[in-house]
Design a protein around this motif. Structure first.
Motif, mmCIF file in Angstrom:
data_model
loop_
_atom_site.group_PDB
_atom_site.id
_atom_site.type_symbol
_atom_site.label_atom_id
_atom_site.label_comp_id
_atom_site.label_asym_id
_atom_site.label_seq_id
_atom_site.Cartn_x
_atom_site.Cartn_y
_atom_site.Cartn_z
ATOM 1 N N ARG A 1 0.802 53.938 -34.747
ATOM 2 C CA ARG A 1 0.788 54.538 -36.091
ATOM 3 C C ARG A 1 -0.409 54.027 -36.876
ATOM 4 O O ARG A 1 -0.700 52.833 -36.861
ATOM 5 N N ASN B 1 0.996 58.956 -33.817
ATOM 6 C CA ASN B 1 1.952 59.763 -34.559
ATOM 7 C C ASN B 1 2.986 58.857 -35.229
ATOM 8 O O ASN B 1 3.595 58.054 -34.531
ATOM 9 N N PRO B 2 3.168 59.000 -36.523
ATOM 10 C CA PRO B 2 2.432 59.871 -37.419
ATOM 11 C C PRO B 2 1.063 59.287 -37.812
ATOM 12 O O PRO B 2 0.874 58.068 -37.779
ATOM 13 N N HIS C 1 -0.173 63.490 -42.396
ATOM 14 C CA HIS C 1 0.715 63.406 -43.546
ATOM 15 C C HIS C 1 -0.070 62.802 -44.691
ATOM 16 O O HIS C 1 -0.444 61.629 -44.657
ATOM 17 N N VAL D 1 9.147 61.689 -42.613
ATOM 18 C CA VAL D 1 8.039 61.230 -41.779
ATOM 19 C C VAL D 1 8.340 59.803 -41.351
ATOM 20 O O VAL D 1 8.599 58.938 -42.192
#
Ligand code: SAM
Length: 327
Positions: A114, A152-153, A184, A226
């Protein structure tokens, strides 16, 4: 571990360096080149020692930040070491993205999954004005590589700056980014410890501008979850968006009651609240070479004294800049 207000404190933001390869004018100021002496910065071994003890108290999520974490040598090795500590649930990184293209392979190998990328504008000239460096294309290539590598994310952090990125064109470019890429986007309110005043725009105003400029239709917004998002962010999606957008509004929507964070500065000062000047000298106890019990006792003391809310924090950070708190 629950603090006295029943908050589960399980997240530590660790600033691994105060050095940065950008000079964002609202962060530490363009001419502030005063850095902490290398000998005062915690070694990776010291960070790991502390992480092991924090794990015993239930802190099992770590985010690396800075300064710019990717300018410190060996960061991928450090990530792999934290990842291999028994009980660690999550390791993430906040970066300005300038060096991402170079390091993304190593970071992935180290087990990182991440990444948050700070990016305040999608306009090359504004980028240079804000950061002092003509680096937008480098960041965008890094972002692209990060997505291709399967992270991801991937979140993009955009601090809202009056007259820099709160206009229709800027907002439209960001919303389009969330349509095109699985990122995002988070619009973040400027915190008042910025050395520059008069730039604050609230998240509520941005939401209104998005609506008034018909960049979003409120009735079409779908709230989305998320992964890895703390109490702070709320995200929305429009039909056809690959990513999402959201807001982090520490001023207009406080989330102190759900705050799960501790912060450690590069020179080993522990802070329990971004809005407090109070710190606990972890480096001093680590380097005194006394037993782990005393370090744990200091960690517990810090947790016990975590303010209930930013209002109760015992000092404001006016003009101090993020380098003092581990952005
Ligand atoms: N260099 C890394 C980066 O750019 O992501 C990590 C450190 S940087 C200090 C972390 C984040 O803090 C960046 O997104 C930056 O925009 C944000 N920041 C700096 N000063 C701020 C302020 N006064 N209010 C809100 N965010 C701020």
């Amino acid at each position: 571990m629950l603090d006295v207000f029943n908050r589960r404190i399980n997240y530590m933001r660790v600033s691994i360096t105060d050095r940065c390869n950008l000079r964002c004018f609202y962060c530490r100021g363009v001419s502030d080149f005063s850095f902490i002496d290398h000998s005062e910065i915690l070694t990776y071994e010291e960070f790991l020692h502390l992480a092991r003890l924090a794990l015993k108290l239930g802190v099992d999520r770590f985010r690396l930040t800075g300064g710019e974490p990717l300018v410190r040598k060996g960061v991928a090795w450090f990530i792999s070491q934290i990842n291999s500590l028994p009980g660690v649930k999550d390791v993430s990184l906040t970066t300005n993205g300038i060096l991402l293209e170079r390091y993304i392979g190593e970071l992935k190998e180290a087990g990182l999954r991440r990444i948050n990328i700070s990016l305040d504008t999608l306009d090359r000239h504004k980028y240079q004005k804000i950061t002092g460096y003509d680096g937008l294309s480098q960041v965008l290539s890094g972002l692209q590589r990060t997505i291709e590598a399967g992270f991801n994310p991937v979140k993009v952090n955009t601090v809202i700056l009056k007259d820099f990125n709160d206009d229709r064109e800027s907002l439209s470019r960001f919303i389009n980014l969330a349509f095109k890429l699985p990122v995002h986007l988070r619009f973040i309110e400027l915190m008042e410890f910025s050395p520059v005043k008069g730039l604050f725009v609230s998240a509520t105003e941005i939401f209104k501008k998005l609506k008034d400029n018909r960049l979003i239709e409120e009735t079409e917004l779908e709230p989305v979850f998320v992964e890895g998002s703390g109490p702070a962010a709320h995200y929305y999606q429009l039909p056809g968006m690959k990513g999402s957008f959201g807001f982090i509004a520490p001023y207009s929507h406080h989330f102190c009651g759900a705050c799960n964070r501790l912060r450690l500065t590069a020179d080993g000062q522990l802070r329990t609240c971004l809005f407090s000047t109070r710190s606990y000298d972890i480096k001093e106890v680590l380097r005194r070479g006394i037993g782990d019990e005393e370090i744990i006792a200091l960690l517990k003391k810090a947790l016990g004294e975590k303010p209930a809310s930013w209002r109760e924090a015992d000092g404001q950070m006016n003009g101090k800049g993020l380098r003092n708190v581990g952005g």
